[in-house]
Design a protein around this motif. Sequence first.
Motif, PDB file in Angstrom:
ATOM      1  N   LEU A 115       0.682  -1.525  -0.071  1.00 37.73           N
ATOM      2  CA  LEU A 115      -0.034   0.266   0.254  1.00 37.73           C
ATOM      3  C   LEU A 115       1.018   1.139  -0.668  1.00 37.73           C
ATOM      4  O   LEU A 115       2.181   1.277   0.645  1.00 37.73           O
ATOM      5  CB  LEU A 115      -1.282   0.238   1.296  1.00 37.73           C
ATOM      6  N   PRO A 116       0.688   2.031  -0.473  1.00 37.03           N
ATOM      7  CA  PRO A 116       0.886   3.749   0.039  1.00 37.03           C
ATOM      8  C   PRO A 116       1.611   4.113   1.040  1.00 37.03           C
ATOM      9  O   PRO A 116       0.397   3.766   1.698  1.00 37.03           O
ATOM     10  CB  PRO A 116       0.372   4.516  -1.155  1.00 37.03           C
ATOM     11  N   GLU A 117       2.360   4.687   1.594  1.00 38.35           N
ATOM     12  CA  GLU A 117       2.090   5.388   2.981  1.00 38.35           C
ATOM     13  C   GLU A 117       1.829   6.368   3.280  1.00 38.35           C
ATOM     14  O   GLU A 117       0.740   7.521   2.317  1.00 38.35           O
ATOM     15  CB  GLU A 117       3.796   5.952   2.751  1.00 38.35           C
ATOM     16  N   VAL A 141      -3.757   4.387   3.418  1.00 40.97           N
ATOM     17  CA  VAL A 141      -4.713   3.929   4.928  1.00 40.97           C
ATOM     18  C   VAL A 141      -6.800   4.430   3.948  1.00 40.97           C
ATOM     19  O   VAL A 141      -7.211   3.569   4.617  1.00 40.97           O
ATOM     20  CB  VAL A 141      -4.978   5.190   5.287  1.00 40.97           C
ATOM     21  N   GLU A 142      -6.414   5.354   3.064  1.00 40.01           N
ATOM     22  CA  GLU A 142      -7.644   5.109   2.094  1.00 40.01           C
ATOM     23  C   GLU A 142      -7.768   4.178   1.442  1.00 40.01           C
ATOM     24  O   GLU A 142      -9.208   3.905   1.228  1.00 40.01           O
ATOM     25  CB  GLU A 142      -8.002   6.539   1.488  1.00 40.01           C
ATOM     26  N   ARG A 144      -5.533   2.059  20.366  1.00 33.68           N
ATOM     27  CA  ARG A 144      -6.857   1.326  19.991  1.00 33.68           C
ATOM     28  C   ARG A 144      -7.271   0.280  18.826  1.00 33.68           C
ATOM     29  O   ARG A 144      -6.772   1.179  17.814  1.00 33.68           O
ATOM     30  CB  ARG A 144      -7.702   2.999  20.222  1.00 33.68           C
ATOM     31  N   THR A 145      -8.234  -0.230  18.398  1.00 33.35           N
ATOM     32  CA  THR A 145      -8.604  -0.898  17.477  1.00 33.35           C
ATOM     33  C   THR A 145      -8.174  -0.767  15.821  1.00 33.35           C
ATOM     34  O   THR A 145      -7.817  -1.027  15.518  1.00 33.35           O
ATOM     35  CB  THR A 145      -9.949  -1.578  17.448  1.00 33.35           C
ATOM     36  N   HIS A 146      -8.819   0.758  15.512  1.00 35.20           N
ATOM     37  CA  HIS A 146      -8.625   0.958  14.089  1.00 35.20           C
ATOM     38  C   HIS A 146      -7.077   1.733  13.928  1.00 35.20           C
ATOM     39  O   HIS A 146      -6.726   1.522  12.684  1.00 35.20           O
ATOM     40  CB  HIS A 146      -9.600   2.130  14.438  1.00 35.20           C
ATOM     41  N   HIS A 147      -6.651   2.137  14.854  1.00 35.81           N
ATOM     42  CA  HIS A 147      -5.263   2.302  14.785  1.00 35.81           C
ATOM     43  C   HIS A 147      -4.278   1.587  14.418  1.00 35.81           C
ATOM     44  O   HIS A 147      -3.207   0.969  13.676  1.00 35.81           O
ATOM     45  CB  HIS A 147      -4.601   3.247  15.689  1.00 35.81           C
ATOM     46  N   TYR A 200       2.289   4.475   9.189  1.00 37.76           N
ATOM     47  CA  TYR A 200       0.517   4.178   9.853  1.00 37.76           C
ATOM     48  C   TYR A 200       1.480   5.586  10.792  1.00 37.76           C
ATOM     49  O   TYR A 200       1.975   5.158  11.876  1.00 37.76           O
ATOM     50  CB  TYR A 200      -0.410   3.532   9.952  1.00 37.76           C
ATOM     51  N   GLN A 201       0.459   6.824  10.805  1.00 38.26           N
ATOM     52  CA  GLN A 201       0.455   7.347  12.550  1.00 38.26           C
ATOM     53  C   GLN A 201      -1.044   7.666  12.629  1.00 38.26           C
ATOM     54  O   GLN A 201      -1.326   7.690  11.788  1.00 38.26           O
ATOM     55  CB  GLN A 201       1.246   8.402  12.107  1.00 38.26           C
ATOM     56  N   PRO A 202      -1.354   7.747  14.240  1.00 41.51           N
ATOM     57  CA  PRO A 202      -2.788   7.577  14.728  1.00 41.51           C
ATOM     58  C   PRO A 202      -4.004   9.091  14.229  1.00 41.51           C
ATOM     59  O   PRO A 202      -5.135   9.151  13.312  1.00 41.51           O
ATOM     60  CB  PRO A 202      -2.569   8.254  16.063  1.00 41.51           C
ATOM     61  N   GLU A 203      -3.019   9.937  14.373  1.00 37.62           N
ATOM     62  CA  GLU A 203      -3.550  11.241  13.424  1.00 37.62           C
ATOM     63  C   GLU A 203      -3.868  11.444  12.027  1.00 37.62           C
ATOM     64  O   GLU A 203      -4.636  12.478  11.442  1.00 37.62           O
ATOM     65  CB  GLU A 203      -2.482  12.401  13.561  1.00 37.62           C
TER      66      GLU A 203
END
Length: 417
Positions: free
Chosen positions: A26-28, A33-34, A53-56, A66-69
């Motif tokens: 996947l792209p960074e 994410v999308e 959290r799960t979604h993160h 991936y970063q949570p923000e």
Amino acid sequence: MKEKLSRELARKIILTAQLLDGKTTLPEGKPGVETAIKQLGYIQIDPLQVVQRTHHHVLWTRVPGYQPEMINELLSTDRRVFEYWGHANSYLPIKNYRYFLPKMCNFENPKSVWARQILERCGDKLEPVLERIRSQGAMTSAEFPANDPSDKTERDAIKYAFEYLFWRGDVMISQRKNFIKVYDLTERILPDHIDTSYPTDEELGQFFVRSALRALGIASEKEIRLFMQPESARDSHFFATAKKVISQVLKNLIEKGEVVSIIIDCENNTQYFGFSENLKKTALPADSELHNHLLSPFDNLIIRRERVKLLFNFDYTMECYVPASKRKYGYYVMPILWGTELVGRFDPKADRKNNTLVINNLVFEPGFNNFEDFLPALAAKLWDLARFNDCEKIELKKSSPEKIKIDIEFVLNAKKP
């Protein structure tokens, strides 16, 4: 004619669809994410923060860097995702908004006892809440003034009013501040280019089938029907339509050659379905690298426990909902995926005060003994998890089999960044 697959090949197709085969790149950042959310259909949102959290965690498992923000920016700034009820409260691709209109309409004149009870508690607050948001802008439920701030019943009614307006589609989640929902009018959040036409039953059926098969790789008709809705919704139009239409959509797609009917050799009674293209392009190279993933308890791969037990031979229970005295493995137990096998589970907790990822219990599946090859990969992944939780140390309290605890600790120290 039905295609017959080995369980191993079925797993490979499933893991590729779930972005867990180690080959799908996947792209960074936010583009990744999308892309991940579009492929998986939804990412469940969960408040538990034993570790991230799960979604993160689900996105960290799949998206490089991936970063949570990132997810909040896609929600609040880019408007590329939205929150609503998928499998549970979820992040969803905003282009799919129209397919959730039937769920929202269920709350106009609710038939379920549960929804009617909620409406009775908060019905007189709906218009005042809506008017205040309209006149004063986005707000949290706590920012709406109560007549008597000390009256818990009134405060609860206000909170339910915000949620009910959200369920009904009058408002959307504009953003989250420290995980607290900020609500605003749907008309101010939903981008103008998003199609809001009410879907036909045929369109709903196509959406259900294509979303489920894209995300699951292989799925039974029941799994397709339940993919983005719980069985508790079976009295809704959304659910009833799915049950009625999915069979016909599958039949049409099979006749076109786009979907094939599948029998998996581990189970003779269930008819599965999958895109024919996925079956053609999926292979099992003998020298393929085994990739290691640490899965959230709510990861999309394992959220249907019966499916996991059948196809992966892994009996899993989310034990945080089990009384402590009856827990077998721990509170927040996470499965461990290696290649196409779920080889174990562990019970982590991020001790943020002491910057330590505590592993209360690490248990391997009966019969697993390839520790020499696996432990270095596991140690590296545990250090990745520690860093993702802002931890600098790892403490292993217990392992099974107990005799390998020293080996695990040795490899962890050797792999320490």
